[in-house]
Motif scaffolding. Structure first.
Motif, PDB file in Angstrom:
ATOM      1  N   GLN A  83      -0.263  -2.935  -6.564  1.00 44.86           N
ATOM      2  CA  GLN A  83      -0.466  -2.690  -5.143  1.00 44.86           C
ATOM      3  C   GLN A  83      -1.353  -3.786  -4.546  1.00 44.86           C
ATOM      4  O   GLN A  83      -2.575  -3.634  -4.444  1.00 44.86           O
ATOM      5  CB  GLN A  83      -1.102  -1.295  -4.984  1.00 44.86           C
ATOM      6  CG  GLN A  83      -1.143  -0.824  -3.552  1.00 44.86           C
ATOM      7  CD  GLN A  83      -1.858   0.496  -3.413  1.00 44.86           C
ATOM      8  OE1 GLN A  83      -1.295   1.434  -2.905  1.00 44.86           O
ATOM      9  NE2 GLN A  83      -3.098   0.570  -3.847  1.00 44.86           N
ATOM     10  N   LYS A 137     -16.692   3.306 -11.845  1.00 44.62           N
ATOM     11  CA  LYS A 137     -15.626   3.990 -11.101  1.00 44.62           C
ATOM     12  C   LYS A 137     -14.271   3.772 -11.766  1.00 44.62           C
ATOM     13  O   LYS A 137     -13.892   2.646 -12.086  1.00 44.62           O
ATOM     14  CB  LYS A 137     -15.619   3.459  -9.662  1.00 44.62           C
ATOM     15  CG  LYS A 137     -14.627   4.155  -8.748  1.00 44.62           C
ATOM     16  CD  LYS A 137     -15.004   3.950  -7.292  1.00 44.62           C
ATOM     17  CE  LYS A 137     -13.895   4.373  -6.350  1.00 44.62           C
ATOM     18  NZ  LYS A 137     -14.289   4.340  -4.946  1.00 44.62           N
ATOM     19  N   ARG A 174      -5.667  -0.104   0.129  1.00 38.38           N
ATOM     20  CA  ARG A 174      -6.810   0.181   1.004  1.00 38.38           C
ATOM     21  C   ARG A 174      -7.676   1.273   0.397  1.00 38.38           C
ATOM     22  O   ARG A 174      -7.165   2.250  -0.147  1.00 38.38           O
ATOM     23  CB  ARG A 174      -6.313   0.641   2.388  1.00 38.38           C
ATOM     24  CG  ARG A 174      -5.574  -0.456   3.137  1.00 38.38           C
ATOM     25  CD  ARG A 174      -5.154  -0.027   4.515  1.00 38.38           C
ATOM     26  NE  ARG A 174      -4.122   0.990   4.512  1.00 38.38           N
ATOM     27  CZ  ARG A 174      -4.309   2.254   4.833  1.00 38.38           C
ATOM     28  NH1 ARG A 174      -5.519   2.708   5.170  1.00 38.38           N
ATOM     29  NH2 ARG A 174      -3.294   3.096   4.832  1.00 38.38           N
ATOM     30  N   GLY A 175      -9.001   1.089   0.511  1.00 40.48           N
ATOM     31  CA  GLY A 175      -9.938   2.108   0.068  1.00 40.48           C
ATOM     32  C   GLY A 175     -10.573   2.797   1.266  1.00 40.48           C
ATOM     33  O   GLY A 175     -10.189   2.551   2.418  1.00 40.48           O
ATOM     34  N   ARG A 176     -11.555   3.640   1.009  1.00 35.34           N
ATOM     35  CA  ARG A 176     -12.244   4.341   2.098  1.00 35.34           C
ATOM     36  C   ARG A 176     -13.068   3.349   2.905  1.00 35.34           C
ATOM     37  O   ARG A 176     -13.457   2.300   2.436  1.00 35.34           O
ATOM     38  CB  ARG A 176     -13.178   5.419   1.527  1.00 35.34           C
ATOM     39  CG  ARG A 176     -12.449   6.582   0.939  1.00 35.34           C
ATOM     40  CD  ARG A 176     -13.432   7.553   0.306  1.00 35.34           C
ATOM     41  NE  ARG A 176     -14.358   8.098   1.294  1.00 35.34           N
ATOM     42  CZ  ARG A 176     -15.667   7.915   1.254  1.00 35.34           C
ATOM     43  NH1 ARG A 176     -16.229   7.204   0.322  1.00 35.34           N
ATOM     44  NH2 ARG A 176     -16.426   8.437   2.194  1.00 35.34           N
ATOM     45  N   SER A 217       0.861  -1.185   0.000  1.00 35.94           N
ATOM     46  CA  SER A 217       0.000   0.000   0.000  1.00 35.94           C
ATOM     47  C   SER A 217       0.895   1.232   0.000  1.00 35.94           C
ATOM     48  O   SER A 217       1.684   1.432   0.935  1.00 35.94           O
ATOM     49  CB  SER A 217      -0.907   0.021   1.229  1.00 35.94           C
ATOM     50  OG  SER A 217      -1.379   1.334   1.464  1.00 35.94           O
ATOM     51  N   THR A 218       0.770   2.063  -1.016  1.00 38.87           N
ATOM     52  CA  THR A 218       1.599   3.276  -1.067  1.00 38.87           C
ATOM     53  C   THR A 218       1.242   4.212   0.088  1.00 38.87           C
ATOM     54  O   THR A 218       2.106   4.935   0.591  1.00 38.87           O
ATOM     55  CB  THR A 218       1.437   4.011  -2.418  1.00 38.87           C
ATOM     56  OG1 THR A 218       0.057   4.301  -2.626  1.00 38.87           O
ATOM     57  CG2 THR A 218       1.967   3.171  -3.568  1.00 38.87           C
ATOM     58  N   ASN A 219      -0.027   4.191   0.537  1.00 38.54           N
ATOM     59  CA  ASN A 219      -0.379   5.037   1.683  1.00 38.54           C
ATOM     60  C   ASN A 219       0.386   4.595   2.930  1.00 38.54           C
ATOM     61  O   ASN A 219       0.844   5.417   3.724  1.00 38.54           O
ATOM     62  CB  ASN A 219      -1.885   4.971   1.969  1.00 38.54           C
ATOM     63  CG  ASN A 219      -2.633   6.153   1.362  1.00 38.54           C
ATOM     64  OD1 ASN A 219      -2.279   6.604   0.280  1.00 38.54           O
ATOM     65  ND2 ASN A 219      -3.651   6.642   2.046  1.00 38.54           N
TER      66      ASN A 219
HETATM   67  C1  BTN Z   1     -11.669   4.667  -2.407  1.00 42.31           C
HETATM   68  O1  BTN Z   1     -12.307   5.032  -3.403  1.00 42.31           O
HETATM   69  O2  BTN Z   1     -12.162   3.886  -1.585  1.00 42.31           O
HETATM   70  C2  BTN Z   1     -10.287   5.193  -2.197  1.00 42.31           C
HETATM   71  C3  BTN Z   1      -9.259   4.352  -2.907  1.00 42.31           C
HETATM   72  C4  BTN Z   1      -7.843   4.847  -2.693  1.00 42.31           C
HETATM   73  C5  BTN Z   1      -6.816   3.902  -3.288  1.00 42.31           C
HETATM   74  C6  BTN Z   1      -5.450   4.495  -3.239  1.00 42.31           C
HETATM   75  S1  BTN Z   1      -4.308   3.627  -4.286  1.00 42.31           S
HETATM   76  C7  BTN Z   1      -2.979   4.510  -3.574  1.00 42.31           C
HETATM   77  C8  BTN Z   1      -3.256   4.633  -2.104  1.00 42.31           C
HETATM   78  N1  BTN Z   1      -2.761   3.484  -1.359  1.00 42.31           N
HETATM   79  C9  BTN Z   1      -3.751   2.772  -0.811  1.00 42.31           C
HETATM   80  O3  BTN Z   1      -3.610   1.737  -0.137  1.00 42.31           O
HETATM   81  N2  BTN Z   1      -4.931   3.347  -1.095  1.00 42.31           N
HETATM   82  C10 BTN Z   1      -4.774   4.551  -1.877  1.00 42.31           C
END
Ligand code: BTN
Length: 317
Positions: free
Chosen positions: A116, A185, A120-122, A93-95
């Motif tokens: 990746q 999306k 992770r998403g929201r 995960s880049t985050n």
């Molecule tokens: C969403 O729509 O739920 C948000 C998605 C966000 C995905 C990005 S990809 C780069 C960064 N690293 C992650 O683990 N999540 C975000």
């Protein structure tokens, strides 16, 4: 702790690439300009070549003849100042990597990967990340208080939509920050931060774009840019353009709100928003300067600051 880190060496390589992109320069001049040894210049030029940068070394000095499609060099050439790039072909995960860098005191870094597997998403969701996507996290310290953090997500959504318009697409933003094309999306944003009462320490703005990935690898109601464009997109210039727009928008709230509204598909819709205090149903009429969705209900205007919003009668988006 990830082994990925930013360093003086990466910053020197970044400075060398930027200088070479500005025009040919003899090695000794480059060393003098950047205050490094000729051996350091040679070492970094060799590294750049190994990364796929086509560098000619003729009598006029070093000259860049071509960049790879994606990766550290392509991103370094594309992203705005003051960001330095950390790139790996695959990161869980880049985050998460950007947050580790933040914890060790770094700022103004873009972390990116081609693939990746643990994205992770929201709202605790998974973000599917097959090779060929844009998975990028911008680490920075905004000049704002924590209450304004949702605005940054709105600014990023507006920037992504603008970037896709530049590609000839007609994107729509679904509040707060899903970017759709043709009702499916293509991009999402996950903003994370650490803050004190009146000051943000850091923000990690995570951007996921389904760029050149097969639709079969994506969840339902998601598609890729390659699919809607009919051809692979150039990811580095696209991301560079989006980040440049984001830098402008985050400093111009009025322009941001105007741009967001222009591309919003949520406004005018019958919606149900899930909030910590229960669902709110009504018509989405606007967003306020903090990015909260304003919903006209039977009891008046309600503001939704976070959560999910369902379009009850989706129009053809
Ligand atoms: C969403 O729509 O739920 C948000 C998605 C966000 C995905 C990005 S990809 C780069 C960064 N690293 C992650 O683990 N999540 C975000």
């Amino acid at each position: 702790m990830s082994s990925v880190s930013s360093s003086d060496s990466v910053r020197t390589k970044h400075a060398i690439l930027e200088r070479l992109l500005a025009g040919p320069v003899p090695g000794p001049d480059l060393a003098a300009e950047l205050g490094v040894t000729r051996a350091a210049v040679w070492k970094h030029v060799e590294e750049l070549r190994e990364e796929g940068v086509d560098i000619e070394g003729g009598s006029g000095g070093y000259a860049v003849r071509g960049l790879p499609e994606y990766g550290w060099a392509a991103l370094t050439a594309a992203v705005p100042d003051p960001y330095t790039v950390i790139y790996e072909p695959a990161l869980a995960s880049t985050n998460d990597v950007a947050k580790e860098l933040a914890a060790s005191g770094e700022l103004d870094v873009l972390v990116a990967a081609d693939e990746q597997p643990g994205g992770r998403g929201r709202l605790g969701r998974e973000w599917v990340g097959p090779p060929g996507g844009v998975y990028a996290s911008l680490l920075f310290r905004p000049d704002r208080g924590p209450a304004d953090a949702p605005f940054l997500t709105i600014a990023a959504g507006a920037a992504v939509a603008d970037g896709l318009v530049e590609c000839g697409l007609e994107p729509g933003i679904k509040w707060p920050n899903d970017v759709l094309v043709g009702g499916n999306k293509v991009a999402g944003i996950l903003t994370e931060m650490e803050a004190e009462a009146d000051r943000i320490r850091w923000v990690v703005l995570g951007l996921g774009i389904n760029a050149n990935v097969p639709d079969e690898s994506l969840p339902d109601r998601a598609t890729s840019l390659a699919s809607v464009c009919g051809a692979a997109v150039e990811r580095a210039p696209l991301l560079g353009d989006i980040l440049s727009r984001f830098e402008t928008y985050r400093r111009n709230p009025d322009r941001t709100l105007t741009a967001w509204r222009e591309n919003a598909i949520t406004l005018g819709q019958a919606v149900r928003a899930d909030t910590p205090h229960g669902p709110i149903t009504g018509t989405a009429v606007d967003i306020d300067p903090s990015g909260a969705l304003e919903v006209e209900t039977a009891d008046g205007i309600e503001r939704v600051h976070a959560g999910d919003c369902e379009h009850l009668r989706p129009r053809s988006e």
